[in-house]
Design an enzyme around this catalytic site. Structure first.
Site, PDB file in Angstrom:
ATOM      1  N   SER A   1       0.865  -1.172   0.000  1.00  0.00           N
ATOM      2  CA  SER A   1       0.000   0.000   0.000  1.00  0.00           C
ATOM      3  C   SER A   1       0.908   1.230   0.000  1.00  0.00           C
ATOM      4  CB  SER A   1      -0.913  -0.075   1.221  1.00  0.00           C
ATOM      5  OG  SER A   1      -1.906   0.903   1.155  1.00  0.00           O
TER       6      SER A   1
ATOM      7  N   ASP B   1      -4.105  -4.633   6.186  1.00  0.00           N
ATOM      8  CA  ASP B   1      -4.445  -5.583   5.133  1.00  0.00           C
ATOM      9  C   ASP B   1      -3.224  -6.450   4.810  1.00  0.00           C
ATOM     10  OD1 ASP B   1      -6.081  -6.772   3.254  1.00  0.00           O
ATOM     11  OD2 ASP B   1      -5.645  -5.295   1.685  1.00  0.00           O
TER      12      ASP B   1
ATOM     13  N   HIS C   1      -3.192  -1.182  -3.254  1.00  0.00           N
ATOM     14  CA  HIS C   1      -4.395  -0.394  -2.967  1.00  0.00           C
ATOM     15  C   HIS C   1      -4.426   0.781  -3.926  1.00  0.00           C
ATOM     16  CE1 HIS C   1      -4.317  -2.071   1.375  1.00  0.00           C
ATOM     17  NE2 HIS C   1      -4.943  -2.869   0.541  1.00  0.00           N
TER      18      HIS C   1
END
Ligand code: SAM
Lengths: 187, 270
Positions: free
Chosen positions: A9, A129, A36
């Site tokens: 990310s 995540d 992401h």
């Protein structure tokens, strides 16, 4: 190794570029990159990655078969799953960890199919995540790598992964590259 | 948790007990949804799941809702709705009556978005929207048209990105928590159950929307359903798929013309 799955990310984009640049030309193991991304924005992610890679870079399409020498990105607003016959499936279900694509979803789905035959790599990022999925990869006998927290621009993501499972390989960028070159060499 | 090799038996059991055929759904998605359901309902093993499916038909509805993925938005993919406005509606305008089928309508978000668009184009009064879904729960919710305010900001952004002129709130009556869609938007919509796997042609429609449904099917079922859509369209009728779905690999591909390759809008040409 049958596939390499890389999740990241915030702060991971340049790391992914460096990994791709550093990969030996002989490495052909299919790569999936889960980043992401912003909703409803068509970025030129694939173009950027292509500039630095000997892989053919493309956005994953529903029910397409995974091929050697290909790198697949995940389209914004979809999760990516793997079928037993090595076809990719897109999924527009709920956000997971506020994310779609979610790294956890892809790690878990690929690990369920590939078991010990996949490597998961989790890079810099500022949410949780990927932690749960990487743990599953490790538990299924696959290789799990976390970017060194001291090196990651945002260490929340790598730290979260190590917090719930301490036996991941923790590597710096250079060692990640070295590791991939050694172990997937000529696959 | 269940594994891939448990799937066949579960699918068989569902078919026998409840008559739904999931055998041509994406196995990866089925596995994930079933495991998600089991996690949410604290079910440990495949034995627990089978027991529930056999002995607790009340819970089957919850199960079904989890399996079919009812996730949607108002004006999901704003660029798609924009393209409908520029590429499809000007063409449909010439018909005295416009029939539209929204297949896999979830809780009605897509259908009401269409109704709002049609109203703003002054076409709603001569349109008839048929909205169908496999899930009776989804159909009930669609008919009610009540939505939590949580995602409204996002819906509003979507609406503006596709060129909305009013404020999305104009089309709802809201309290602090929920918003209900204005009843005049419901007038031209028929919500009803229809199973794309088992049921045949629903109604001839000049525009069919089936977005983010085919990705949950395997290639064979995708092709079968695309043929069903082909049969439901008049010549020059339009078919709209989800942003990441395509006709390209289907047996009806050469019977359509690509109208918008990014937004996956096709027109039947033969
Ligand atoms: C992800 S939602 C898509 C909603 C909306 N079209 C959109 O794009 O936002 C998928 C919908 O397809 C429905 N569905 C799944 N299988 C179906 C079937 N066999 N027949 C009809 N609808 C089905 C589900 O119940 C769900 O509401």
């Amino acid at each position: 190794m049958e596939m390499i799955i890389i999740g990241g990310s915030a702060g991971s984009f340049s790391i992914i570029l460096s990994i791709l640049k550093g990969l030996d030309k002989k490495v052909q193991t299919p790569i999936v990159v889960i980043l992401h991304r912003l909703k409803n924005v068509d970025s030129s992610l694939e173009k950027h990655l292509q500039l630095h890679s000997h892989y053919k870079v493309k956005e994953a399409e529903d029910k397409e078969i995974v091929k050697k020498g290909h790198l697949y990105t995940v389209p914004a607003n979809y999760h990516l799953l793997l079928e037993e016959n090595r076809h990719l499936s897109l999924d527009s279900s709920e956000l997971i960890n506020y994310s779609r694509p979610s790294i956890d979803v892809t790690f878990e789905s690929f690990s369920t199919v590939l078991k010990e035959k996949c490597s998961g790599i989790l890079l810099s990022g500022s949410n949780h995540d990927g932690a749960r999925g990487l743990k599953l990869i490790a538990e299924n006998g696959g290789k799990s790598i976390v970017q060194d927290c001291n090196e990651a621009e945002f260490d929340v993501m790598p730290k979260a992964a190590i917090r719930i499972y301490e036996h991941h390989k923790v590597l710096t960028l250079n060692n990640i590259i070295k590791n991939l070159n050694e172990e997937s060499y000529g696959y | 948790m269940i594994e891939f090799n448990d799937l066949k038996e579960i699918v068989f059991l569902i078919e026998k007990q409840y008559g739904y055929d999931f055998s041509d759904y994406s196995r990866a998605s089925m596995l994930r949804r079933i495991n998600r359901f089991m996690e949410i309902s604290n079910m440990g093993s495949v034995v627990d799941l089978k027991y529930e499916l056999i002995n607790n038909s009340v819970n089957f509805n919850t199960f079904l809702n989890e399996i079919v993925v009812n996730v949607s938005e108002f004006f999901r993919d704003p660029s798609f709705f924009k393209s409908l406005k520029t590429n499809v509606f000007p063409y449909l305008e010439s018909y005295p009556k416009i029939n539209i089928w929204s297949a896999g309508c979830s809780f009605g978000e897509e259908t009401y978005s269409l109704a709002i668009l049609l109203k703003e184009l002054d076409l709603l009064h001569k349109s008839r929207l048929y909205a169908t879904d496999i899930s009776s729960n989804a159909i009930e919710k669609s008919k009610k048209g009540i939505y939590s305010n949580k995602s409204f900001k996002e819906y509003s952004n979507n609406y503006f990105s596709c060129g909305g002129k009013e404020s999305l709130n104009e089309y709802f009556i809201s309290d602090g928590k929920k918003s209900i869609i204005n009843s005049d938007l419901k007038k031209e919509i028929l919500f009803t159950r229809h199973n794309l796997v088992a049921d045949g042609v629903f109604k001839e429609c000049q525009l069919i929307l089936c977005r983010n449904v085919l990705i949950y099917f395997n290639e064979d079922l995708q092709d079968k359903v695309l043929n069903l859509f082909y049969d439901s369209l008049p010549i020059h009728g339009f078919l709209a798929l989800g942003k990441k779905e395509t006709l390209r690999f289907s047996s009806v591909f050469d019977k359509f013309k690509e109208i918008d390759s990014t937004e996956k809008i096709y027109q039947k040409i033969k």
